[in-house]
Enzyme design. Structure first.
Site, PDB file in Angstrom:
ATOM      1  N   CYS A   1       9.009  -7.993 -23.914  1.00 10.71           N
ATOM      2  CA  CYS A   1       8.761  -9.112 -23.006  1.00 10.71           C
ATOM      3  C   CYS A   1       9.508  -8.893 -21.701  1.00 10.71           C
ATOM      4  O   CYS A   1      10.281  -7.944 -21.566  1.00 10.71           O
ATOM      5  CB  CYS A   1       9.170 -10.445 -23.632  1.00 10.71           C
ATOM      6  SG  CYS A   1      10.944 -10.626 -23.859  1.00 10.71           S
TER       7      CYS A   1
ATOM      8  N   ASP B   1      -7.290   2.932  17.026  1.00  6.81           N
ATOM      9  CA  ASP B   1      -7.273   4.150  17.826  1.00  6.81           C
ATOM     10  C   ASP B   1      -8.707   4.665  17.940  1.00  6.81           C
ATOM     11  O   ASP B   1      -9.467   4.609  16.971  1.00  6.81           O
ATOM     12  CB  ASP B   1      -6.380   5.194  17.150  1.00  6.81           C
ATOM     13  CG  ASP B   1      -6.414   6.522  17.879  1.00  6.81           C
ATOM     14  OD1 ASP B   1      -6.071   6.552  19.067  1.00  6.81           O
ATOM     15  OD2 ASP B   1      -6.815   7.522  17.251  1.00  6.81           O
TER      16      ASP B   1
END
Length: 752
Positions: free
Chosen positions: A21, A445
């Site tokens: 767990c 770009d």
């Protein structure tokens, strides 16, 4: 005199075993971080610990610390990109088989126990003793992993989820034993203390065998389906690692062929790739032409044509002719291995919200045990009776679930990043997801991102009496002898349209103006208008107009003449990618404002922007000034994403709130980006942002469910409103729900 040496900072990844767990992960993390010079992150879902350490700490000491905490640790196997058929499924079967066997046992035995407890018609004489007989193997054999883990943790002075399950089911079973054997002891007039208990058919109110058996079965079912789901969550990464070719045919210096394992390839080796075979590793084509299917790496379905000099990527499929490839990168340096490493690193990361959940998980179990004891005391103190008090306390122990908290982020991240890898989208880590939610501006770009990044022959304008085929054949032949990028664009375009080009009989390069030579007996000039002027030639009106229009659109215009007469004007430009206009539409649909950024002149930039649908243009920017543009936009209050592919984009990618690097670009750009787009398709940028946002949304819904479940369930259990068996089912469901919700990301599809 003794001197101490301090080792350089290092990093190691450990495979952790025995965690059941999130509180287990929190304990290990806490223990490791107590070591001097150690910073560790433990991920319950991936079952790995990422450890940064300095000073005199060694890896064996790290492993010993984990083992001293009650778990196992080892260094994982090196990254393999070669397939191992059958290994994965066999490994999964070995891991799940014991859990499946215990689950089957628990279900077969628990079903009749639950049925007898809940259906009065099934309660024959002495039915409680049959229930006890069936329940005993469930709470001993089937539930043994919980008890074993609880005992191990107890020896180390700790408590985890297994402690709650073990204590809860054991308490329910032992209470039932007490009720059956000793519950009527001391009753006036009873000669046999067991007689009344055995004979009563309403004794279900005094025993909790169905709770002990049912809770064990439900939680085992939850663990089993959780384990299976976790494997599914990591399936995409495992599939990525197994894409590579297993064997490769290497060519010797004498031209002979021999087959060796791909792992034995060395840089510089030349290997053969036949049609239908996978390319063994990254390399450069030295012989042959073919179409290469890279869909397994990039998600791009259209094969790419390759020839001599072209780079190819390992694990892609040769869909056409025979190729000879020279290896340029092997092993961990290949694109496939680097992709796998990026995905694995991302899956091991933790978002801020997950760190909060981990801190809660770390104290969760002791708090729940204290709450259960407080519940028991409260109900006894209020005169509710021992039975009611016990029922509420057991329900509190069993309903609590830190597992869902621990699984909320990593499972969604595992599935989201794995699915992204299948689509050619690499997400670097959980912190990137938050950035995708905030961005409102995307800077693109131009060269290599919106455009192809290479000059292309776009149009041919001919004089009235000139045939276009003649122009392409003669001009292409002459330009083929030049190494200038524009000349190569003309030559490639001509070859595509007319086929094999003739060989010039004479050639001369005129620096700054163009080329001249003799082709098929014609004196040919290709270059600027000034070159023609030096030979007393002018462009006719139609060609002069075509040249002016091309230059106004930001394209390069090239004049062609032969035999003393101007014959044509060629238009060359860095062509816009076919998919870029659609990509801009998708980015706008995500609420982003696109801005085109380029070092080219404004005319060229605006022409490209108009083609793809971008309104804002920032042109004539020096490479080193791109980062300043991003800073200025951020200063205006914008959250900026940046897409680029070159070395000169790296600083801007790093400065942006979200950097998206085109994987077709440089290593510097990819390293600086937060998201890497493996294929050179701008539409992938929109898909990447959409996937990242969807993954973030899944994480948030998982965390909400996990917190809400515990906040609502614990008070209900403490109030005595939950049967322990129902509590066990709800607890098991909570973890399965979180993992199942994450698995929905496997269905994410790239738009279009």
């Amino acid at each position: 005199m003794t001197t101490s040496t301090t080792s350089a900072p290092a990093e190691v990844e450990l495979a952790i075993g025995g965690m059941t767990c999130a509180s287990c992960a929190a304990r290990i993390e806490k223990k490791l971080n107590r070591m001097d010079g150690v910073t560790a992150t433990v991920n319950y879902a991936t079952e790995k610990a990422k450890v940064h350490y300095t000073g005199d700490v060694s890896v064996p000491e790290l492993i010993a610390t984990v083992e001293a905490t009650g778990y196992t640790a080892r260094e994982p196997e090196p990254v393999r990109v070669e397939p191992a058929p059958g290994t994965e499924s066999a490994e999964a079967a070995d891991e799940l088989r014991p859990l499946r066997e215990r689950l089957i046992t628990a279900v077969i035995l628990a079903v009749p126990v639950i049925a007898m407890a809940m259906v009065p018609a099934l309660q024959f004489e002495y039915w409680q003793w049959l229930s006890l007989t069936l329940t005993a193997p469930v709470v001993t054999y089937a539930a043994w992993p919980f008890h074993k883990a609880a005992l191990t943790n107890a020896r180390h002075g700790a408590a985890t989820m297994d402690t709650l399950i073990s204590v809860g089911t054991s308490a329910a079973f032992l209470w039932s034993l007490w009720a059956l054997f000793l519950g009527t002891a001391g009753t006036p007039g009873m000669t046999h203390p067991f007689e009344l208990t055995i004979a009563r058919t309403d004794g279900a109110g005094n025993i909790y065998l169905e709770a002990a058996a049912g809770v064990t079965a439900f939680i085992l079912a939850g663990r089993y389906f959780e384990a299976r789901s976790k494997r599914k969550a990591g399936a995409a990464l495992r599939a990525l690692l197994q894409l590579g070719a297993k064997d490769v045919t290497v060519l010797g210096a004498d031209g002979g062929e021999r087959t060796i394992p791909t792992g034995e390839l060395a840089v510089g080796d030349r290997f053969l790739v036949r049609p239908g075979e996978k390319i063994a590793t990254d390399g450069t084509v030295v012989e042959g032409t073919s179409a290469v299917d890279a869909s397994m790496l990039t998600g791009e379905s259209v094969p790419v044509e390759v020839g001599v000099g072209d780079a190819v990527t390992g694990a892609t499929l040769n869909a056409g002719g025979r190729l000879v490839v020279e290896a340029t990168r092997i092993g961990a340096d290949t694109q496939l291995a680097r992709m796998a490493k990026l995905v694995e690193d991302a899956q091991n990361g933790k978002a801020a919200a997950q760190r909060l959940a981990d801190r809660i998980s770390g104290v969760f179990v002791p708090v729940v045990i204290a709450l259960a004891l407080a519940t028991l005391g409260f109900w006894i103190g209020n005169g509710a009776g021992l039975t009611a008090a016990f029922t509420a306390a057991v329900a509190v122990l069993i309903i609590a679930c830190p597992c869902a908290l621990g699984l909320a982020t990593p499972t969604a991240l595992m599935v989201g990043t794995g699915r992204g890898a299948q689509l050619g989208i690499l997400i670097k880590g959980p912190e990137v997801l938050e950035s995708t939610r905030k961005v409102d501006t995307i800077v693109l770009d131009k060269t290599g991102t919106v455009t192809t990044g290479r000059m292309t022959l776009l149009a041919v304008h001919t004089a009235d009496t000139t045939d276009e085929t003649d122009v392409l054949r003669l001009a292409g032949a002459l330009e083929h002898a030049s190494e200038h990028p524009i000349a190569q664009a003309v030559a490639a375009g001509a070859a595509d349209r007319v086929g094999v080009l003739p060989v010039p009989e004479d050639f001369a390069n005129i620096p700054g103006l163009g080329v001249q030579g003799i082709v098929e007996g014609h004196a040919v000039l290709v270059g600027r208008e000034q070159l023609l002027a030096e030979w007393a030639m002018d462009l006719p009106v139609g060609l002069a107009r075509a040249k002016a229009e091309a230059e106004a659109a930001g394209r390069t215009a090239i004049a062609v003449a032969w035999d003393g007469e101007a014959r044509a004007v060629l238009e060359v430009a860095d062509a816009v990618k076919d998919t870029s206009p659609e990509a801009i539409t998708r980015l706008r649909a995500l609420g982003l404002t696109p801005i085109l950024l380029t070092g080219d002149n404004r005319a060229v930039a605006e022409a490209v922007a108009a083609q793809v649908g971008i309104d804002q243009v920032i042109a004539e920017v020096m490479p080193e000034d791109k980062v300043d543009v991003v800073k200025r936009l951020q200063g205006e209050g914008r959250s900026v994403a940046m897409v680029g592919d070159g070395v000169n984009d790296a600083a801007a990618l790093a400065q942006a709130d979200l950097g998206l690097a085109m994987g077709t670009g440089t290593d510097a750009a990819i390293e600086a980006g937060d998201l890497t787009l493996v294929r050179g398709d701008l539409r992938a940028a929109a898909d990447a942002i959409r996937l990242a946002r969807k993954t973030l949304g899944t994480i948030k819904s998982n965390l909400f469910w996990a917190f809400a479940y515990n906040i609502a369930a614990l008070p209900l259990a403490a109030a005595g409103l939950l049967n322990p068996m129902i509590a066990g089912a709800a607890m098991a469901f909570s973890s399965v729900f979180v993992v199942g919700n994450s698995l929905r990301l496997r269905g994410f599809k790239a738009a279009g």
